[in-house]
Design a protein around this motif. Structure first.
Motif, PDB file in Angstrom:
ATOM      1  N   ASN B 291       9.000  41.445 -22.254  1.00 21.78           N
ATOM      2  CA  ASN B 291       8.346  40.635 -21.270  1.00 21.78           C
ATOM      3  C   ASN B 291       7.116  40.452 -22.227  1.00 21.78           C
ATOM      4  OD1 ASN B 291       9.172  41.786 -19.536  1.00 21.78           O
ATOM      5  ND2 ASN B 291       7.472  43.259 -18.893  1.00 21.78           N
TER       6      ASN B 291
ATOM      7  N   LYS C 274       9.599  39.258 -10.706  1.00 23.68           N
ATOM      8  CA  LYS C 274      10.758  39.616 -11.919  1.00 23.68           C
ATOM      9  C   LYS C 274      12.237  38.954 -11.698  1.00 23.68           C
ATOM     10  CE  LYS C 274      11.197  44.063  -9.393  1.00 23.68           C
ATOM     11  NZ  LYS C 274      11.453  45.221  -8.890  1.00 23.68           N
ATOM     12  N   GLN C 277      12.076  35.210 -12.873  1.00 29.48           N
ATOM     13  CA  GLN C 277      12.295  35.323 -13.977  1.00 29.48           C
ATOM     14  C   GLN C 277      14.328  35.522 -14.581  1.00 29.48           C
ATOM     15  OE1 GLN C 277      12.759  37.725 -16.700  1.00 29.48           O
ATOM     16  NE2 GLN C 277      12.480  35.951 -18.204  1.00 29.48           N
ATOM     17  N   LYS C 305       6.920  35.727 -18.287  1.00 23.88           N
ATOM     18  CA  LYS C 305       7.817  36.351 -19.234  1.00 23.88           C
ATOM     19  C   LYS C 305       6.213  37.417 -19.104  1.00 23.88           C
ATOM     20  CE  LYS C 305      10.568  36.272 -23.048  1.00 23.88           C
ATOM     21  NZ  LYS C 305      10.799  35.623 -23.396  1.00 23.88           N
ATOM     22  N   LYS C 308       4.935  38.416 -15.924  1.00 24.34           N
ATOM     23  CA  LYS C 308       5.205  40.371 -16.730  1.00 24.34           C
ATOM     24  C   LYS C 308       4.205  41.246 -17.205  1.00 24.34           C
ATOM     25  CE  LYS C 308       9.927  40.657 -16.215  1.00 24.34           C
ATOM     26  NZ  LYS C 308      11.637  40.386 -17.003  1.00 24.34           N
ATOM     27  N   SER C 313       5.355  41.513 -12.198  1.00 21.04           N
ATOM     28  CA  SER C 313       6.863  41.604 -12.170  1.00 21.04           C
ATOM     29  C   SER C 313       7.552  41.844 -10.577  1.00 21.04           C
ATOM     30  CB  SER C 313       7.726  42.705 -12.951  1.00 21.04           C
ATOM     31  OG  SER C 313       7.760  42.541 -14.117  1.00 21.04           O
ATOM     32  N   ASP C 314       6.657  42.999 -10.178  1.00 22.23           N
ATOM     33  CA  ASP C 314       6.831  43.235  -8.369  1.00 22.23           C
ATOM     34  C   ASP C 314       6.256  42.399  -7.120  1.00 22.23           C
ATOM     35  OD1 ASP C 314       9.009  44.911  -8.568  1.00 22.23           O
ATOM     36  OD2 ASP C 314       7.435  47.100  -9.362  1.00 22.23           O
TER      37      ASP C 314
END
Lengths: 326, 326, 326, 326
Positions: B291, C274, C277, C305, C308, C313-314
């Protein structure tokens, strides 16, 4: 090790002697024999920032008669102790001197200095020389050249490639353009402040060249920061990364110094981050005017903007490193 | 000038001696006294491309016993004339030798060489050493290390920073990681091929480091090309741009050679454009895995992709210049 | 307003009827008359994530016989209450069913599901249908198609464009490729889960198309976030920005929903950041394989990124907004 | 299909009615009942380009008394036939009218129009209204507002979001800022030319907002072109790509029209490529002034610069497509 450095400098000088074309003035004679013959013209200097301070110091050291002015007057004191005279306004400096240099932060400051109240233009008379050392855009240079020459003045632009350190050491690289006779009249000044000087034609050319050089430097700096931080992020030693880098083809004073400073957490300004970002912006804009894409500079510019948002404007350009770790 | 270069090399060597840490092997003794004591281990070498050719040449020159193999066998002839033996398959080379090096173009080629029919793995027996010199991603290294060691083999990765020229000159910078005893057994080989070598821990580290170094190099190359073309687009002399660049802090062998070649229109591959693009891709992907943003590399990668679309894959990386002028 | 939406939906449907080519299945009859005739084939479903859950729900609602499996078994409970059967392993689901769908997060998960222990491949017998709904790269699809068909299975890829909301509403857009007869056998399933479905030729094509669609979506999302944050940074109302945007030509469900959610600080995942990405990464890599530059996607990828790295991400892809404000 | 469009427009109108805040003027009453009551103020209009032409046409159609001026006078003829009067200079138009609009190409043109010889400023008297519709930077707006009001004039900026088509259809979205009383006096004009208008505070705000909107639009356009070309490069049907895109959440008039035009090879300017590039540049520069990174816009700007180098300046912004295929 010091001894080696002397040999190295001589070797470098000899190598350059052989390979460089005649249009370049070997300004760095001072590096070898330590003396030059100063011009007897009266020299004025406007702007005592990171670059200007070192330049004035070297002018004085080499025996020039210098009158200084700075927006915040206190900065002049040190130089007055070293023998400089004080000008109360830019106009007064120009009036008192034959040749006046200026070295300020950006196009607006350069323009204000000339056109503002008690500005340079008020002091210009036929024959007076004005040398703009600030890194600005070519349009600003063209405009300044026009107003100076319309009053009978003689104009030269002479931006420098370097840093505070190189300025202090009298090792700047000077790129000049405009009135060639001014360039020649300043010969001893450029020898005092620089390692080498180039004369490259009509006013505006030096601005263009310097913006491109600084664009390359700014993009490279961002790239180095990207490499150092990616090394860390992937569990590698940054020192080892630097060691390897400095053993390879890319080894340079720039890489070595910037990386060392970063690893020591030393972001004392040698060249302001906000200034390299300004240079990138102006170079991108110059590319824009000729429809030339500059994707690397565009990417770098965004990284520096992030660094500025992180309050790194007044740190050294190497503080772009921080844009990668926050 | 040649005399100066010798002095310069000595100076550089002395300077390095003083400042570099002990974890670095001063592999370049050959540069000074011209001789090393070759290991009596039998050496195998797989892959005679731009880099491999120079390495094998230097191994032979320094008295090593070398067995070679290449996908297109004709390339072996030259080395057989110089005293190398021929292996018919990778497996055979490994069987015949104590230490086998490989140097191929990308992760897929490296994997195929080991895992494919008549591949390296077929020849691995307990004690055999396998050294992967190709610049690949850390995952590939980890996988290869695993399969080699699971058969009792000893694994070292040793990617190199450099170019065909440096390879021919025995002046590569070697970054090794994995089994330290293999690194030590190869000492004379690394001295023959390289200027310096580094050992940096467990397998995968060298791949990571080398990808980052090449990422920096690839981004810098694109930046230089951007500068040179912007100079031209704004009516400046590219030669003068280069002269100024080479007088400043950013001066380096890399800048000098790449720019000279570009100005001469010489794009003969010293390091394939397609390979530096692959390295950028792998470095970006490595950043992705942790990341870590790499906006400079991402921008550079796109420029190289454009160059590839312009059919520059098999030219030198400096042909990225052409992406800016078409 | 609800009434208007119904009219709007009819209008849209009529408009589409007229203008769309015959290769498109008007899967959204359910939106009009609320009923379809379910296939009597036994349906398996592997993966009950954001997308899978809605799909299975709709399959059950429209009367299909469905056997489910999920890596964390608890997620199955809800569906078993709605009438689904439980499979203990992917292999068992495939054994028990005529047609098995899978919908997981990335290429690795998709590959493991098929090739791993007790994986799909263990249950494949001649005639069994396997439908990969995950958005993965074309290489993975080609590989899966090969292993499935080599055992006599019939393979279809059917990635979807949409979000959890659209999945729940049975309004996904399905892009299928591979074995056309499987596509036809699944007709009622696609009607249950989707608004429209497309069949576009050989396996791999749907992966390519979906990656490009998601690349466009991901880049657009980053652009919107860039606009919203620049509005704020320059002292403008973000709500007004959104209002103006939604009155102009760019108005779309996507813009409206994503902006509303951002303004409400609601980053509940509708499509994981995520995952978008990952899609960008795979699309860039696909461009790489055909030497096609994708500078917008490359820039977007770097922004994601950063998001992240900021632990988004989630969250929903719209949380890329946070990369611009930190 | 035409019938459907009418229903759709009504539906959209009803939907908007419900959800939009009161600060928005429902300017699009004309779309419903086809009539408005024109102001009896005398209207001036400077600049009959892509946008201006449609606006003037609609002002005349709705019964306004309009005096026009254009740099190349021939363009006025058509409007004189439709009932407009001719002004010989910008100053004359302002002298003859109560409210003067201007709509030109960039900041320089806007400034020259006001400050140049026989410019707007010559005609400004206390009470005269001046409305700048050009999309320029906020600094230019601030400067113009200052000079106009310093002469007793009343200033409003009212840039528009849209295209030639929307301008012709009287469906522009107007974003106004500055003197609110001018905004109210112009009510019938905005109804004639626009679908909706917004008033968002002090002068400069509309410029900021419009630059951001156009930045988003320009970046999105580049992203779409990237998607379409990647589809082709990977062997997919561009028409199918468009079909799928238009069935999904991202469907919008903009996507539909731009893609259709690209697929038909129709790059007739609806909004000049050179103008969207200028908008991107100004937006990036605005971001610069507040240290806000805009990596997507920066990437897009470079793509448009490439398109300009390919001689696409005077084509529609969708010609950015060509930067991806050359």
């Amino acid at each position: 090790e010091k001894h080696c450095l002397v040999i190295l400098r001589i070797v470098c000088f000899l190598l350059e002697k052989d390979t460089r074309s005649t249009s370049i003035q070997a300004a760095d004679s001072t590096a070898i024999n330590g003396s030059i013959t100063p011009t007897d013209k009266r020299i004025g200097f406007l702007g005592l920032g990171l670059m200007g301070s070192g330049v004035v110091s070297n002018l004085l050291k080499m025996g020039h008669v210098v009158t200084v002015w700075n927006r915040t007057a206190e900065k002049c004191d040190l130089f007055i102790q070293e023998g400089a005279r004080l000008g109360r306004t830019p106009a007064e400096v120009v009036s008192m001197c034959d040749i006046t240099f200026s070295c300020v932060s950006d196009p607006k400051a350069a323009r204000d200095l000339v056109l503002g109240p008690s500005g340079v233009l008020q002091g210009i008379r036929p024959g007076k020389c004005y040398i703009e050392m600030s890194t600005v855009d070519p349009e600003t240079i063209t405009e300044l050249a026009q107003v100076i020459t319309s009053r009978g003045g003689r104009f030269l632009e002479a931006p420098v490639s370097g840093s505070q350190q190189l300025s202090n050491d009298g090792m700047l690289v000077i790129v000049a353009a405009g009135d060639r006779s001014v360039y020649e009249d300043c010969s001893s000044c450029f020898q005092a402040m620089g390692k080498t000087s180039f004369f490259i034609g009509e006013a505006g050319n030096a601005a263009r060249m310097m913006l491109i050089l600084n664009m390359v430097q700014g993009s490279f700096m961002a790239t180095i920061a990207e490499g150092l931080t990616l090394a860390q992020a992937t569990g590698q030693s940054q020192q080892t990364f630097l060691d390897i880098l400095c053993h390879g083809q890319m080894a340079s004073t720039f890489v070595d110094q910037k990386c060392q400073n970063i690893l020591q957490g030393n972001f004392k300004p040698d060249y302001y981050l906000k200034h390299i970002q300004k240079d990138l912006r102006l170079a991108i804009s110059m590319g824009d005017s000729v429809n030339h894409p500059t994707p690397m500079a565009a990417a770098a510019n965004e990284v520096y903007k992030r660094a500025k948002a992180l309050d790194q404007s007044d740190n050294d350009m190497s503080a772009v490193y921080r844009a990668y770790i926050h």
